[in-house]
Every structure is written in C-alpha cells, then in structure tokens.
Design an enzyme around this catalytic site. Structure first.
Site, PDB file in Angstrom:
ATOM      1  N   ASP A 174     -54.227 -13.604  45.627  1.00 25.91           N
ATOM      2  CA  ASP A 174     -53.047 -13.281  44.931  1.00 25.91           C
ATOM      3  C   ASP A 174     -52.227 -12.418  45.892  1.00 25.91           C
ATOM      4  OD1 ASP A 174     -51.351 -11.842  42.643  1.00 25.91           O
ATOM      5  OD2 ASP A 174     -52.830 -12.710  41.402  1.00 25.91           O
TER       6      ASP A 174
ATOM      7  N   ALA B 243     -52.997 -25.325  37.146  1.00 27.60           N
ATOM      8  CA  ALA B 243     -52.491 -24.580  35.786  1.00 27.60           C
ATOM      9  C   ALA B 243     -50.819 -25.088  35.562  1.00 27.60           C
ATOM     10  CB  ALA B 243     -52.424 -23.119  35.721  1.00 27.60           C
TER      11      ALA B 243
ATOM     12  N   TYR C 148     -38.200 -23.052  35.850  1.00 25.61           N
ATOM     13  CA  TYR C 148     -39.529 -22.992  35.551  1.00 25.61           C
ATOM     14  C   TYR C 148     -40.204 -24.256  35.304  1.00 25.61           C
ATOM     15  CZ  TYR C 148     -44.021 -21.267  33.886  1.00 25.61           C
ATOM     16  OH  TYR C 148     -45.574 -21.120  33.866  1.00 25.61           O
TER      17      TYR C 148
ATOM     18  N   LYS D 104     -42.768 -26.710  37.302  1.00 26.24           N
ATOM     19  CA  LYS D 104     -44.373 -26.973  37.000  1.00 26.24           C
ATOM     20  C   LYS D 104     -44.516 -28.503  36.756  1.00 26.24           C
ATOM     21  CE  LYS D 104     -46.878 -24.099  36.370  1.00 26.24           C
ATOM     22  NZ  LYS D 104     -47.897 -23.396  37.320  1.00 26.24           N
TER      23      LYS D 104
END
Length: 318
Positions: free
Chosen positions: A34, A118, A144, A148
């Site tokens: 991260d 995810a 977004y 995705k």
C-alpha cells in the site's frame, strides 16, 4: 483456501483490504502492499514491519518484488470515493487499470495460484432493473466505474490466456470500522460523524434512493470463502440482498447516537443512481455465504468505533 498460504493483499492498509488481511493473518503468511495515500499503517499493526510494503501499485518493480513467492494475491488497491474520482480522473484510470495489469502480469510470472480482484457494484451503473445479478446488463456511469469494469475484463482475459485462476468480487456499499469519514468519505461514516458532532445529518435529494449496505465482517467472510476452490474463475456480488432508502439510513443513524436532526439538501452530483441492490444468490449457493449483521447492529458498531476516536488498534470486527 488452506491454512499456511502466502497471501499478498494490495491496498492492505485500506478499509476492506486491512480487514481481509487481518482475518487471514492468524493462519497464513500475509503481506500488504500500500502507498498509504488513503489507507493507514495503523490499520496493519498486526503485521511485522517486514511484511508491510510501502509502494504504489503502479510501480511494476515493487509489485513484482511483493508478488514473488506468494500463493494468492488479493488485489484491493484502488482510488475510491466519488469526490476523489471526480477531482483526479486520470489518476483513477492509472491506478485502477494499470494496477490490475501490473498485478496480473507479475502474478502470472510468479506462478501465483490465484488472483482475487476487487471490483464494485458501480459497474452496474444505472442498469434497468434491480437486483443485479452477475450476468446482468452493466451501464457504468463514472470514470471510476468504467475503470473498474475495464480492470475486470483485463483480469479475466489475462487469466484465460496465462492459465491463471482468478476471482472477481463486486462489493455493494460496504461499511464499518476503519472506513473513511473525511470530506472524501462514505455515507454511513459521514452521517455518524455529523450526528456525533451535533450537526444535522444531510440527506441528498429526497432520500428515496436506495443502496445495499453490507457490514464489513460479512464482506470479509464472503471474500475469504471466494478464495476457496469454489470461487475459482468466478465473479460474485458481495451484498446483503436488502434494499435501504437513504432517508431510512439517516433515521437509523440518528437513533443510534441518541437522536439527531435530519435535513434534505440538493444533490451535488450531476447524476443520481436511484437503486442499487445485489442479487447474492450465486454467493449463497456456491460459497455458502450468509450475511448475518443487520443494518442496526452494523451502525451501532460503527458508532461505537467512531465515538472512540476511530482507533484501529482498539477495535476488531471479528
């Protein structure tokens, strides 16, 4: 997934990622990657320092180093939040598409057994009917959601051509401890923060728009179930199958904090998705998933967490 597995969680300092990493850590060797631009190192204090990689998922060399030697990669890293994604559209595309590309490419090179990617209920956009099943029409409305959706398609295609098992998870409005309650944050922690501060809870529009609110422990349980053999090369919705109006949510938060005023304000976005509801039949039948936390109980736990100052080292959902 058997115990003793070596797992890398990208975005492991974030809300969902840190909870997934924490749930896996007791029985597996977990590493997180991260850059902590939106996540927090406080969320991963349960890990030794040498298994916390401070790096951007767009950094291919850093991803390659972190992926090497892993059995499973859970790819959670993303730029999220409506306001962030509107303000930083190019970064949304770079992180949410290039990140998937880097992870899939390096996972294939490292002979990783499974990559779990995810995704989001946002890919359904303003689809014609709810609840949404995994094979239903998708009409993403934001950069977004488009990113995705593109990430999903890339992951699926890359996995097929490189003999790599994959799983795609579409999360529906997950909430709970560790979720961002800042100006860039999400509806439940925003409502709770305002109520705790004595400010009125602001409902955008008439409040009749609906969402499927999923408590974090249920989302984590389904995620871990999907890492098992029955989740290989499948896509799953992670929600509750229960539809809640935003005005009902506001009233529940007000009750949980002992009373708060609610007010209606104009909706700030150029578009409004009226309904968002998961069909979780596939996860229930294939994974044995069963959401167990009611909205009232989940809000109570979130209020408790935020009332205590949101300290990750003093709270676990499990």
């Amino acid at each position: 997934m058997s115990s003793g597995t070596r797992v890398l969680v990208t975005g492991g300092g974030g809300f969902i990622g840190s909870h997934v990493a924490e749930a896996l850590a007791p029985d597996n060797t977990v590493t997180v990657l991260d850059d902590f631009s939106t996540g927090s190192k406080a969320h991963v204090q349960f890990l030794p320092a040498d298994r916390i990689v401070d790096a951007d998922v767009r950094d291919r060399e850093a991803v390659a180093s972190a992926v090497a030697g892993q059995d499973v990669v859970v790819h959670m890293a993303a730029l999220m939040g409506v306001r962030r994604t509107l303000e930083r559209p190019l970064e949304v595309l770079q992180i949410n598409i290039d990140g998937v590309r880097n992870v899939m490419r390096e996972a294939a090179r490292a002979d990783v057994e499974r990559v779990c990617v995810a995704s989001t209920s946002e890919v359904y956009g303003d689809a014609p009917a709810a609840p949404y099943g995994e094979d239903d029409v998708q009409a993403p409305e934001t950069n977004y959601a488009v990113a995705k959706r593109a990430g999903e398609r890339f992951a699926r295609a890359y996995a097929a051509t490189h003999d790599l098992d994959h799983t795609i998870l579409r999360y529906f409005n997950v909430y709970g401890p560790r979720q961002d309650s800042s100006a860039y944050g999400y509806v439940i922690p925003k409502f709770v923060d305002r109520a705790l501060s004595g400010d009125p809870i602001e409902i955008h529009g008439d409040g009749h728009q609906t969402r499927d609110f999923t408590y974090i422990s249920d989302a984590v349980d389904c995620t871990i179930a999907a890492l098992g053999p029955d989740g290989a090369n499948e896509t799953f919705n992670i929600g509750t199958g229960t539809e809640t109006k935003i005005r009902t949510l506001a009233e529940a938060v007000a009750d949980a904090v002992g009373g708060a005023e609610t007010v209606h304000v104009p909706h700030p976005r150029p578009y409004v998705i009226e309904r968002r509801l998961a069909d979780v039949t596939k996860a229930v039948s294939m994974l044995g998933y069963e959401p167990t936390v009611s909205l009232e109980d989940g809000i109570e736990a979130t209020v408790e967490y935020l009332s205590a100052g949101g300290r990750s080292d003093q709270y676990t959902v499990r």
